[in-house]
Design a protein around this motif. Structure first.
Motif, PDB file in Angstrom:
ATOM      1  N   SER A  18       0.804  -1.220   0.000  1.00 32.45           N
ATOM      2  CA  SER A  18       0.000   0.000   0.000  1.00 32.45           C
ATOM      3  C   SER A  18       0.834   1.266   0.000  1.00 32.45           C
ATOM      4  O   SER A  18       0.285   2.367   0.013  1.00 32.45           O
ATOM      5  N   TYR A  19       2.166   1.129   0.014  1.00 31.80           N
ATOM      6  CA  TYR A  19       3.057   2.281  -0.063  1.00 31.80           C
ATOM      7  C   TYR A  19       4.374   1.829  -0.670  1.00 31.80           C
ATOM      8  O   TYR A  19       4.593   0.627  -0.883  1.00 31.80           O
ATOM      9  N   VAL A  20       5.268   2.773  -0.935  1.00 30.04           N
ATOM     10  CA  VAL A  20       6.550   2.462  -1.586  1.00 30.04           C
ATOM     11  C   VAL A  20       7.685   3.024  -0.744  1.00 30.04           C
ATOM     12  O   VAL A  20       7.801   4.239  -0.568  1.00 30.04           O
ATOM     13  N   ILE A  21       8.526   2.116  -0.212  1.00 33.37           N
ATOM     14  CA  ILE A  21       9.705   2.554   0.542  1.00 33.37           C
ATOM     15  C   ILE A  21      10.967   1.803   0.119  1.00 33.37           C
ATOM     16  O   ILE A  21      12.001   1.921   0.771  1.00 33.37           O
ATOM     17  N   ALA A  27       8.600  -1.377  -8.094  1.00 28.47           N
ATOM     18  CA  ALA A  27       8.461  -2.197  -9.301  1.00 28.47           C
ATOM     19  C   ALA A  27       7.196  -3.043  -9.293  1.00 28.47           C
ATOM     20  O   ALA A  27       6.698  -3.417 -10.360  1.00 28.47           O
ATOM     21  N   ASN A  28       6.657  -3.345  -8.102  1.00 25.18           N
ATOM     22  CA  ASN A  28       5.544  -4.288  -8.010  1.00 25.18           C
ATOM     23  C   ASN A  28       4.265  -3.680  -7.437  1.00 25.18           C
ATOM     24  O   ASN A  28       3.331  -4.414  -7.109  1.00 25.18           O
ATOM     25  N   PHE A  29       4.232  -2.378  -7.331  1.00 23.22           N
ATOM     26  CA  PHE A  29       3.067  -1.727  -6.731  1.00 23.22           C
ATOM     27  C   PHE A  29       1.800  -2.100  -7.507  1.00 23.22           C
ATOM     28  O   PHE A  29       1.733  -1.993  -8.722  1.00 23.22           O
ATOM     29  N   GLY A  30       0.802  -2.571  -6.779  1.00 24.73           N
ATOM     30  CA  GLY A  30      -0.457  -2.972  -7.397  1.00 24.73           C
ATOM     31  C   GLY A  30      -0.484  -4.403  -7.897  1.00 24.73           C
ATOM     32  O   GLY A  30      -1.516  -4.860  -8.398  1.00 24.73           O
TER      33      GLY A  30
END
Length: 311
Positions: A18-21, A27-30
């Motif tokens: 649900s977030y990007v850190i 690369a794999n969001f969603g």
């Protein structure tokens, strides 16, 4: 009588992307499949149940990365050092981890205020010693090394991580039983690579190739003579076999989308071993620069009521 390894897991009830850190999340969001992740976690748990005594940290709503228990903090005997996270998205986790460890009878020791340290993801004890290897750079701060040496009274060897894909030490460095090492050299700066080479004999030092590292081959769990991981190639398995180690492969690619795998999903509660805490560790020739700054007596030399894991 040999005691079972003690391993802490957290069910992936609220695991999500649900977030990007980190680059893996970017690369794999969603693309995460939570149901498949849950099946993979249950398979890992079944595999570990044959090898160790398992404990569970209750999942917490709104904390999707809490499933990665390696990041909860660092265990040393009956001492627990909570993490302090760099990213705001994970900064609510330590409150819950501290409460659980306090309930289990651990002594809580905290690092100086504002010092970033992300637990056993960045701090790994070398097998059969109290030498602690600590990664710094993307997450934990270099200053955490001497701070841990003072807090626990142990050797701490700092290693600089230079590839953002390998943002925690346990993604590219795995101490093996009987003084071996599984690692990805390109994740470290030149000085750190030399330090590693000086500490681990060439015949017990196994370097993985990039394709394996990107499948989290080094993010492995070692229980007795078994290495549990995803992504270990046949050639590496053969080299591990020459060291008397068996490989148990587990599929964890859903968790890898978030930047973690087998080791990230577990926290050993029995490190160092009783033999090490009782002074029966194999001798080490080298001394850590960070440990030379320590001002407190070794935690291994303090009363066992404070140190030894009693099960």
């Amino acid at each position: 009588m040999t005691q079972s390894a003690q391993i802490l897991l957290c069910p992936p009830r609220y695991f999500d992307l649900s977030y990007v850190i980190n680059p893996w999340m970017q690369a794999n969001f969603g693309a995460l499949d939570p149901s498949r992740a849950a099946r993979q976690w249950r398979a890992l748990r079944r595999s570990l149940a044959d090898l160790a005594e398992l404990h569970e940290l209750p999942a917490v709503a709104g904390l999707p990365d809490y499933v990665f228990t390696a990041n909860a903090g660092l265990v040393f005997g009956k001492v627990f050092v909570p993490s302090r996270f760099r990213h705001a998205e994970r900064q609510a986790e330590p409150e819950f981890s501290r409460a659980w460890f306090r309930e289990q009878g651990f002594e809580i020791r905290t690092l100086p205020p504002k010092l970033i340290f992300e637990g056993a993801g960045d701090a790994l004890f070398e097998s059969e010693t109290t030498r602690l290897w600590m990664g710094y750079g993307p997450r934990s701060e270099a200053a955490a090394a001497p701070a841990l040496a003072r807090l626990l009274g142990v050797e701490v060897e700092p290693l600089q991580l230079v590839d953002p894909r390998f943002y925690h030490l346990d993604t590219c460095f795995c101490p093996l039983p009987r003084g071996g090492l599984l690692y990805f050299p390109a994740a470290f700066d030149a000085e750190s690579r030399l330090r590693i080479q000086a500490a681990f004999p060439a015949d017990r030092r196994i370097a993985v190739v990039e394709a394996e590292a990107l499948r989290f081959a080094c993010n492995a769990i070692c229980v007795d003579n078994t290495v549990i991981a995803d992504g270990i190639a046949d050639a590496t398995e053969a080299r591990l076999g020459h060291l008397g180690l068996d490989v148990l492969r587990v599929e964890l690619d859903e968790f890898q989308k978030s930047g973690g795998s087998a080791k990230c999903l577990t926290l050993r509660l029995d490190v160092p071993s009783r033999n090490v805490l009782n002074g029966q560790a194999r001798p080490r020739a080298a001394q850590s620069r960070a440990a030379s700054q320590a001002s407190t007596p070794s935690a291994a030399q303090r009363p066992l009521a404070k140190q030894a894991v009693s099960r």
